[in-house]
Enzyme design. Structure first.
Site, PDB file in Angstrom:
ATOM      1  N   GLU A  42       1.266  -0.858   0.058  1.00 22.21           N
ATOM      2  CA  GLU A  42      -0.406   0.073  -0.282  1.00 22.21           C
ATOM      3  C   GLU A  42       0.591   0.961  -0.058  1.00 22.21           C
ATOM      4  OE1 GLU A  42      -3.134   3.064   3.300  1.00 22.21           O
ATOM      5  OE2 GLU A  42      -2.448   0.394   3.518  1.00 22.21           O
ATOM      6  N   ARG A  46      -0.013  10.119   0.603  1.00 22.04           N
ATOM      7  CA  ARG A  46       0.818  11.574   1.267  1.00 22.04           C
ATOM      8  C   ARG A  46       1.522  12.131   1.155  1.00 22.04           C
ATOM      9  NH1 ARG A  46       1.073   8.239   7.225  1.00 22.04           N
ATOM     10  NH2 ARG A  46      -0.362   6.739   6.971  1.00 22.04           N
ATOM     11  N   THR A  70      -5.039   6.287   2.171  1.00 21.17           N
ATOM     12  CA  THR A  70      -5.321   7.975   2.009  1.00 21.17           C
ATOM     13  C   THR A  70      -5.774   8.365   1.152  1.00 21.17           C
ATOM     14  OG1 THR A  70      -3.358   7.694   3.672  1.00 21.17           O
ATOM     15  CG2 THR A  70      -3.945   9.594   3.272  1.00 21.17           C
ATOM     16  N   LYS A 130     -11.120  -1.239   6.310  1.00 27.17           N
ATOM     17  CA  LYS A 130      -9.973  -0.858   6.648  1.00 27.17           C
ATOM     18  C   LYS A 130     -10.040  -0.360   8.396  1.00 27.17           C
ATOM     19  CE  LYS A 130      -6.257   2.571   6.774  1.00 27.17           C
ATOM     20  NZ  LYS A 130      -5.034   3.561   6.207  1.00 27.17           N
TER      21      LYS A 130
END
Length: 213
Positions: A42, A46, A70, A130
């Site tokens: 993953e 960011r 994210t 998640k």
């Protein structure tokens, strides 16, 4: 998420959560994970290097189950999919983001930490969720509590946030946990120092711990 994708995650039970500041590090990092026999990654959205990192890994290592984390808005979802990600994750639950992911064909796992969020996710036909921030949100005890009313729905969780080699087994013992998300084996300092052998070692150690009954 597609069944075969969930099966691959269930088989490994470890999802390394990676923050990359330099896209040049993407390929050697992927090689280090594959050397440990982990074919899941993953890349978090960011940093400015995230999109190019995903693009490089998708091109060079099609065998990797490549995710983008994210993802906070529709634009990021589309960019992640265009770059080559096959699944996406978010720290929270945004129905618009989920809808966009479906439109572009990106399997998506929203973030939850409360019963109301779990129910909203289920209403949107999301069953791989998640659980974030795992430790701060109550950790194993909270997941056990959530399992009571929701396990029968088939929901599965990937707890992320505060997971370490020291507590990953406590999470994986829970039937509602599909895998854990962790970053200790892909620590930014190790990536910065090009310490690929240590990343491979820590990843192998994590996989060995996950495989123990």
């Amino acid at each position: 998420m597609l069944p075969n994708m969930i099966d691959r995650i269930l088989a490994k039970q470890i999802v390394p959560v990676v923050v990359l500041d330099d896209a040049e590090k993407a390929e050697p990092l992927a090689e280090a994970l594959l050397a440990a026999d982990l074919d899941i990654i993953e890349i978090t959205f960011r940093t400015d290097a995230a999109e190019e990192s995903i693009r490089r890994i998708a091109k060079r290592f099609p065998e990797l189950l490549l995710g983008a984390g994210t993802l906070l808005d529709n634009d990021q979802v589309k960019r992640a999919r265009d770059a080559g990600a096959v699944f996406g994750l978010a720290p929270g639950l945004n129905p618009k983001t989920i809808a966009t992911a479906r439109e572009v064909g990106l399997a998506f796992s929203p973030g939850v930490m409360t019963p109301s969020e779990v129910e909203q996710a289920l209403s949107l036909d999301c069953k791989l969720l998640k659980f974030f921030p795992a430790e701060a949100a109550g950790g194993v005890k909270m997941l056990k509590s959530l399992a009571g009313p929701y396990a029968h729905t088939g929901v599965k969780f990937t707890p992320t946030g505060g997971i370490t080699a020291g507590n990953l087994q406590d999470y994986l013992k829970l039937p509602v946990v599909a895998a854990i998300g962790g970053s200790w084996m892909v620590n930014p300092a190790l990536i910065k120092d090009n310490n690929w052998s240590e990343i491979t070692r820590l990843t192998r150690e994590a996989l060995d711990l996950a495989a123990q009954p």
